[in-house]
Scaffold this active site. Sequence first.
Site, mmCIF file in Angstrom:
data_model
loop_
_atom_site.group_PDB
_atom_site.id
_atom_site.type_symbol
_atom_site.label_atom_id
_atom_site.label_comp_id
_atom_site.label_asym_id
_atom_site.label_seq_id
_atom_site.Cartn_x
_atom_site.Cartn_y
_atom_site.Cartn_z
ATOM 1 N N TYR A 117 0.854 -1.180 0.000
ATOM 2 C CA TYR A 117 0.000 0.000 0.000
ATOM 3 C C TYR A 117 0.887 1.226 0.000
ATOM 4 O O TYR A 117 1.833 1.316 0.774
ATOM 5 C CB TYR A 117 -0.891 -0.008 1.243
ATOM 6 N N ASP A 162 9.211 3.140 0.012
ATOM 7 C CA ASP A 162 8.116 3.712 0.782
ATOM 8 C C ASP A 162 8.318 3.291 2.229
ATOM 9 O O ASP A 162 7.944 2.189 2.628
ATOM 10 C CB ASP A 162 6.770 3.235 0.232
ATOM 11 N N LYS A 172 3.684 8.802 9.264
ATOM 12 C CA LYS A 172 3.520 8.143 10.573
ATOM 13 C C LYS A 172 4.500 8.673 11.628
ATOM 14 O O LYS A 172 4.324 9.794 12.082
ATOM 15 C CB LYS A 172 3.562 6.628 10.382
HETATM 16 C C1 LIG Z 1 0.184 4.379 5.920
HETATM 17 C C2 LIG Z 1 0.954 4.204 4.690
HETATM 18 C C3 LIG Z 1 0.840 5.108 3.611
HETATM 19 C C4 LIG Z 1 -0.182 6.207 3.589
HETATM 20 O O1 LIG Z 1 0.032 7.166 4.561
HETATM 21 P P1 LIG Z 1 -1.222 8.115 4.991
HETATM 22 O O2 LIG Z 1 -0.596 9.054 5.964
HETATM 23 O O3 LIG Z 1 -2.244 7.222 5.560
HETATM 24 O O4 LIG Z 1 -1.666 8.795 3.757
HETATM 25 C C5 LIG Z 1 1.688 4.944 2.530
HETATM 26 N N1 LIG Z 1 2.583 3.951 2.500
HETATM 27 C C6 LIG Z 1 2.720 3.060 3.502
HETATM 28 C C7 LIG Z 1 3.754 2.004 3.409
HETATM 29 C C8 LIG Z 1 1.892 3.145 4.620
HETATM 30 O O5 LIG Z 1 1.999 2.234 5.592
#
Ligand SMILES: *Cc1c(COP(=O)(O)O)cnc(C)c1O
Length: 428
Positions: free
Chosen positions: A144, A239, A267
């Site tokens: 994701y 990511d 995060k």
């Molecule tokens: C949570 C997450 C996102 C998205 O971040 P948001 O702050 O919810 O938009 C993107 N990449 C990874 C790997 C994530 O865990």
Amino acid sequence: MKTDVSRILFDKARNLIPGGVNSPVRACRSVGADPLFISKASGSRIFDADGNSYIDYVGSWGPMILGHNHPEVVDAIRNALENGTSFGAPCEFEVELASLVSEIVPSLEMVRMVNSGTEATMSAIRLARAYTGRERVIKFDGCYHGHADSFLVEAGSGVATLNISGTPGVPKCLSELTMSVSYNDSESIQKLMETVGKEVACIIVEPVAGNMGLVKPLPGFLEFLRKITEEYGALLIFDEVMTGFRVALGGAQQRYNIKPDLSCFGKIIGGGLPVGAYGGRRDIMGMIAPVGSVYQAGTLSGNPLAMAAGVATLKQIKSPGFYEKLEKTTSSLVDGLKAVAKDAGIPVFADYVGSMFGMFFTEGPVNSFADAKKSDTDLFSRFYREMRDSGIYLAPSQFEAGFVSSAHTEEDIKLTVETAKKVLARII
Ligand SMILES: *Cc1c(COP(=O)(O)O)cnc(C)c1O
């Protein structure tokens, strides 16, 4: 456990907000439960609107590595607050956070702050496309990268949990440019690059996958991605929105010793306030406006409260021994869960990296999304509900990672494992 207030709030919310929630997995639909409305949180605990207390392994989906309401973070936000909540002009906190982040993650020669992980990844691929002059993006099934159009192809937990295809509303011409390959499958990447490699702007990957449950990179996989992207002139984007400051101080790139061209954060970097960031090589980042012509902006980007929370959090996690202790707590949790599952005769594949952990209700090994989907999700749902009713708050999906914070104590872990033992005995 009485949850009347949560139920009343949820009934109201459902009428006003789609599904009653502002982010889909929170609705707890796939596990056959209603969401709890949370009224406060402190340390390793969260409290619902009915006053029940839970040991929390969601940690707001990752940010709360220090536990909830950490005094230093709260103080930093309070002090910043006294001076105003938003300026829309540069402030000192931004420089401080950027400098901390690039010191901790040396591949970030330059970094741009945004407001969420989604914004970070979305901006990073725009930049990759501009830099390479190419349009294709390669990602991995079950990874994701936020909800931007280009990423909603085989997009992991949220989409998988709800069993929807994830692409209605996304122009076909965009989703066609995103190719998704099985995680850890170097051979498929090799074949794909042999056919379209010269059209590929970037490969984007969760260096430890956490949005299909926890799935580790097999030895050599990340090295292979580094090599093949260089070979074809594509960029490698890590990511690290989840893994950054989580699987090691310097994230997965430090843990596995790989230098990506660009990285995305979110995060933990905001200490519980909305922050994202993307950064990397100076020559690439120099293409962003106002220096270069790749446009990306944000009214609230670099917000003083959010920056202050991030700075306070990063200062704490830099303290010596922080990650060793955290990993030890996590290993005792995962070892304990594995042991009680084994005693109950339930096939479980559990693992951790740093303070990120996962537990699949399947024999394993789980190296891909296809492996993860072999899990017994009905059994997981029952496990989730009974754990929650017994005061343990887990992510409401088989396809999410869990998080341990520095506020989790040995007693918390012991109580969690004992509770799991009782629950597993009840649900088989
Ligand atoms: C949570 C997450 C996102 C998205 O971040 P948001 O702050 O919810 O938009 C993107 N990449 C990874 C790997 C994530 O865990």
